[in-house]
Structure formats: C-alpha cells, structure tokens
Design an enzyme around this catalytic site. Structure first.
Site, PDB file in Angstrom:
ATOM      1  N   GLY A  14       0.790  -1.229   0.000  1.00  0.00           N
ATOM      2  CA  GLY A  14       0.000   0.000   0.000  1.00  0.00           C
ATOM      3  C   GLY A  14       0.820   1.275   0.000  1.00  0.00           C
ATOM      4  O   GLY A  14       0.320   2.326   0.399  1.00  0.00           O
ATOM      5  N   SER A  15       2.070   1.234  -0.490  1.00  0.00           N
ATOM      6  CA  SER A  15       2.836   2.490  -0.506  1.00  0.00           C
ATOM      7  C   SER A  15       2.239   3.474  -1.516  1.00  0.00           C
ATOM      8  O   SER A  15       2.273   4.686  -1.295  1.00  0.00           O
ATOM      9  CB  SER A  15       4.318   2.232  -0.794  1.00  0.00           C
ATOM     10  OG  SER A  15       4.512   1.817  -2.121  1.00  0.00           O
ATOM     11  N   ASN A  16       1.667   2.967  -2.591  1.00  0.00           N
ATOM     12  CA  ASN A  16       1.015   3.882  -3.544  1.00  0.00           C
ATOM     13  C   ASN A  16      -0.287   4.430  -2.980  1.00  0.00           C
ATOM     14  O   ASN A  16      -0.615   5.595  -3.188  1.00  0.00           O
ATOM     15  CB  ASN A  16       0.782   3.191  -4.895  1.00  0.00           C
ATOM     16  CG  ASN A  16       2.045   3.169  -5.724  1.00  0.00           C
ATOM     17  OD1 ASN A  16       2.428   4.180  -6.316  1.00  0.00           O
ATOM     18  ND2 ASN A  16       2.728   2.031  -5.744  1.00  0.00           N
ATOM     19  N   LYS A  64     -15.938 -14.996 -10.493  1.00  0.00           N
ATOM     20  CA  LYS A  64     -15.529 -13.586 -10.561  1.00  0.00           C
ATOM     21  C   LYS A  64     -16.752 -12.701 -10.806  1.00  0.00           C
ATOM     22  O   LYS A  64     -16.888 -11.640 -10.218  1.00  0.00           O
ATOM     23  CB  LYS A  64     -14.514 -13.414 -11.702  1.00  0.00           C
ATOM     24  CG  LYS A  64     -14.017 -11.994 -11.847  1.00  0.00           C
ATOM     25  CD  LYS A  64     -12.916 -11.860 -12.875  1.00  0.00           C
ATOM     26  CE  LYS A  64     -11.589 -12.300 -12.333  1.00  0.00           C
ATOM     27  NZ  LYS A  64     -10.435 -11.587 -12.839  1.00  0.00           N
ATOM     28  N   MET A  89      -3.312  -7.105  -7.607  1.00  0.00           N
ATOM     29  CA  MET A  89      -2.707  -8.157  -8.419  1.00  0.00           C
ATOM     30  C   MET A  89      -3.764  -9.156  -8.915  1.00  0.00           C
ATOM     31  O   MET A  89      -3.631 -10.371  -8.729  1.00  0.00           O
ATOM     32  CB  MET A  89      -1.602  -8.864  -7.627  1.00  0.00           C
ATOM     33  CG  MET A  89      -0.522  -7.913  -7.120  1.00  0.00           C
ATOM     34  SD  MET A  89       0.157  -6.810  -8.392  1.00  0.00           S
ATOM     35  CE  MET A  89       1.446  -7.856  -9.032  1.00  0.00           C
ATOM     36  N   ARG A  90      -4.782  -8.619  -9.555  1.00  0.00           N
ATOM     37  CA  ARG A  90      -5.883  -9.460 -10.018  1.00  0.00           C
ATOM     38  C   ARG A  90      -6.437  -8.839 -11.299  1.00  0.00           C
ATOM     39  O   ARG A  90      -6.487  -7.602 -11.405  1.00  0.00           O
ATOM     40  CB  ARG A  90      -6.951  -9.465  -8.924  1.00  0.00           C
ATOM     41  CG  ARG A  90      -8.040 -10.463  -9.070  1.00  0.00           C
ATOM     42  CD  ARG A  90      -8.813 -10.569  -7.770  1.00  0.00           C
ATOM     43  NE  ARG A  90      -8.003 -11.176  -6.724  1.00  0.00           N
ATOM     44  CZ  ARG A  90      -7.788 -12.484  -6.617  1.00  0.00           C
ATOM     45  NH1 ARG A  90      -8.354 -13.327  -7.454  1.00  0.00           N
ATOM     46  NH2 ARG A  90      -7.022 -12.958  -5.666  1.00  0.00           N
ATOM     47  N   ILE A  91      -6.828  -9.676 -12.235  1.00  0.00           N
ATOM     48  CA  ILE A  91      -7.366  -9.128 -13.488  1.00  0.00           C
ATOM     49  C   ILE A  91      -8.812  -8.691 -13.250  1.00  0.00           C
ATOM     50  O   ILE A  91      -9.607  -9.435 -12.670  1.00  0.00           O
ATOM     51  CB  ILE A  91      -7.302 -10.189 -14.615  1.00  0.00           C
ATOM     52  CG1 ILE A  91      -5.849 -10.554 -14.876  1.00  0.00           C
ATOM     53  CG2 ILE A  91      -7.953  -9.668 -15.890  1.00  0.00           C
ATOM     54  CD1 ILE A  91      -5.679 -11.717 -15.822  1.00  0.00           C
ATOM     55  N   ASN A 106      -4.497   2.057 -13.835  1.00  0.00           N
ATOM     56  CA  ASN A 106      -3.540   1.173 -13.147  1.00  0.00           C
ATOM     57  C   ASN A 106      -2.146   1.785 -13.190  1.00  0.00           C
ATOM     58  O   ASN A 106      -1.811   2.527 -14.109  1.00  0.00           O
ATOM     59  CB  ASN A 106      -3.524  -0.189 -13.861  1.00  0.00           C
ATOM     60  CG  ASN A 106      -2.579  -1.190 -13.211  1.00  0.00           C
ATOM     61  OD1 ASN A 106      -2.524  -1.296 -11.986  1.00  0.00           O
ATOM     62  ND2 ASN A 106      -1.823  -1.921 -14.019  1.00  0.00           N
ATOM     63  N   HIS A 108       1.940   0.545 -13.108  1.00  0.00           N
ATOM     64  CA  HIS A 108       2.748  -0.665 -13.274  1.00  0.00           C
ATOM     65  C   HIS A 108       4.231  -0.280 -13.288  1.00  0.00           C
ATOM     66  O   HIS A 108       4.613   0.695 -13.943  1.00  0.00           O
ATOM     67  CB  HIS A 108       2.357  -1.372 -14.575  1.00  0.00           C
ATOM     68  CG  HIS A 108       3.089  -2.665 -14.765  1.00  0.00           C
ATOM     69  ND1 HIS A 108       2.752  -3.810 -14.077  1.00  0.00           N
ATOM     70  CD2 HIS A 108       4.165  -2.969 -15.530  1.00  0.00           C
ATOM     71  CE1 HIS A 108       3.589  -4.779 -14.421  1.00  0.00           C
ATOM     72  NE2 HIS A 108       4.453  -4.302 -15.297  1.00  0.00           N
TER      73      HIS A 108
HETATM   74  C1  GAR Z   1       3.693  -1.191  -7.268  1.00  0.00           C
HETATM   75  O1  GAR Z   1       5.043  -1.153  -7.661  1.00  0.00           O
HETATM   76  C2  GAR Z   1       2.792  -1.278  -8.478  1.00  0.00           C
HETATM   77  O2  GAR Z   1       3.277  -0.575  -9.583  1.00  0.00           O
HETATM   78  C3  GAR Z   1       2.790  -2.768  -8.727  1.00  0.00           C
HETATM   79  O3  GAR Z   1       2.694  -3.333  -7.455  1.00  0.00           O
HETATM   80  C4  GAR Z   1       3.400  -2.505  -6.520  1.00  0.00           C
HETATM   81  C5  GAR Z   1       2.524  -2.282  -5.319  1.00  0.00           C
HETATM   82  O4  GAR Z   1       3.234  -1.624  -4.324  1.00  0.00           O
HETATM   83  N1  GAR Z   1       1.722  -3.162  -9.601  1.00  0.00           N
HETATM   84  C6  GAR Z   1       1.821  -4.139 -10.490  1.00  0.00           C
HETATM   85  O5  GAR Z   1       2.806  -4.830 -10.626  1.00  0.00           O
HETATM   86  C7  GAR Z   1       0.589  -4.335 -11.352  1.00  0.00           C
HETATM   87  N2  GAR Z   1       0.830  -5.305 -12.357  1.00  0.00           N
HETATM   88  P1  GAR Z   1       2.486  -0.927  -3.108  1.00  0.00           P
HETATM   89  O6  GAR Z   1       1.516  -1.978  -2.519  1.00  0.00           O
HETATM   90  O7  GAR Z   1       3.551  -0.576  -2.143  1.00  0.00           O
HETATM   91  O8  GAR Z   1       1.746   0.264  -3.643  1.00  0.00           O
END
Ligand code: GAR
Length: 189
Positions: A14-16, A64, A89-91, A106, A108
């Site tokens: 959850g840093s984002n 789903k 991390m789910r489609i 999203n 990435h």
């Molecule tokens: C982030 O780096 C994000 O870009 C990536 O997961 C991480 C989550 O970090 N997303 C993917 O890889 C999507 N395919 P966070 O939980 O610290 O925000």
C-alpha cells in the site's frame, strides 16, 4: 473544489495508496479501499487514514462475476466514480470494466509493453536493460494492457540490486500517480 469520489484497489503493502492519501490538493476523496488479500499491510494503512476498507476473499465466491457484482454494489453505495488500481494483483473482469468504462486506471512498475505481469522490477533487473520505469494506463481486459496515460523512465546502473532499483521505481510511482490523478480529474470536472 468539489472532490470526485474514488476507490483505490490494492493487494499488498500500500505504498502507492499512502502516496495518494498524502498528496496535496488531489481532486479526489478516497471513499473506499478495496483489498482482495486478508491481512495485507494496506488494510492497516486504510484504517490509519480513516478510509472505509472493503476486504474480500475472491475464493469465498463461486465466480468472478459474482464477487464483481458485489463490488459494483458496494462501489455504487459509496458513490465511487473512478477506480485507481495500486498494486491490485488481479485481473479486472468484464462486469467491473463495463460498470466503470474509461474510469479504471492502473500503475505498473515498467515501461509497458515491456515486462507486464508479476515482478516487473525483477524481470527488468534480470534482463539487464539500461532503462526501465513506470507506466500509468487505463486498463482493458488484458494483463497490464490498455491505453497509456503517462510513463517515466528510471535508469538501471550496473551495481543496482533489485532492492535498489525497486526503491527508485517506487519513488517515481509515488510522484507520478498523484500527478496523473490530478491531470485526469482536472480534465473531467
Ligand atoms: C507497485 O510497484 C505497483 O506498480 C505494482 O505493485 C506494486 C505495489 O506496491 N503493480 C503491479 O505490478 C501491477 N501489475 P504498493 O503496494 O507498495 O503500492
């Protein structure tokens, strides 16, 4: 300024999510945090920021389509108009995509279309490329595909460990995602 209600979807640290919550003057109010992993660190962060958390376990549903229907109901109840995936991390399935068409974004950790899917940072590190980066994009039914909104490069150095690279990529993510949200929502209000 009237804020648009949004949901953040996350599965992990959850840093984002935190960067979005701590960004100044964002035109969104995070009305719901959706997490598909019981016990994920992001849930505690949601509580710290007083954001209602919807923690669901996909395995508990027969399909789903069924859990997405429930998600759509909860998102509607919370008045959510936009969805920001932040390490979800789910489609996303066709039901949710259809309900929020053009309003699911999203982030990435690579310069898409390079290194989609899981462990994009590790993939880039192992491939030994000179440059990788971060992409923010609208989603479609694929894995890390859909129209690109913004990209920022991150250079790889020969002495980089995966951990060092991850740190620099995440610094970029934490600035780029709020900036894109600002840009997108300012256009839409
Ligand atoms: C982030 O780096 C994000 O870009 C990536 O997961 C991480 C989550 O970090 N997303 C993917 O890889 C999507 N395919 P966070 O939980 O610290 O925000």
């Amino acid at each position: 300024m009237k804020k648009t209600k949004a949901a953040v979807f996350a599965s992990g640290t959850g840093s984002n999510f935190q960067a979005i919550m701590e960004a100044d003057d964002l035109p969104i109010e995070v009305a719901l945090l959706v997490c598909d992993k019981p016990g994920a660190t992001v849930i505690k962060k949601g509580e710290q920021f007083d954001v209602p958390v919807l923690n669901f376990e996909p395995k508990a549903y027969a399909s789903k389509a069924i859990y997405e229907q429930k998600l759509i109901e909860e998102l509607d109840k919370a008045g959510v108009e936009w969805i920001f995936l932040a390490g979800y991390m789910r489609i996303v399935g066709t039901d949710l995509l259809g309900a929020f068409e053009g309003r699911i974004v999203n982030i990435h950790p690579s310069l898409l279309p390079a290194f989609p899917g899981k462990n994009a940072i590790g993939q880039a590190h192992q491939a030994g490329v000179d440059t990788t980066g971060v992409t923010v994009h609208f989603i479609d039914e694929g894995i890390d595909t859909g129209p690109i909104i913004a990209q920022e490069s991150v250079e790889l150095f020969p002495e980089d460990t995966e951990e060092m690279l991850k740190k620099r990529i995440q610094q970029v993510e934490h600035n780029l995602y709020p900036a894109v949200i600002r840009q997108l929502l300012d256009q839409n209000t």
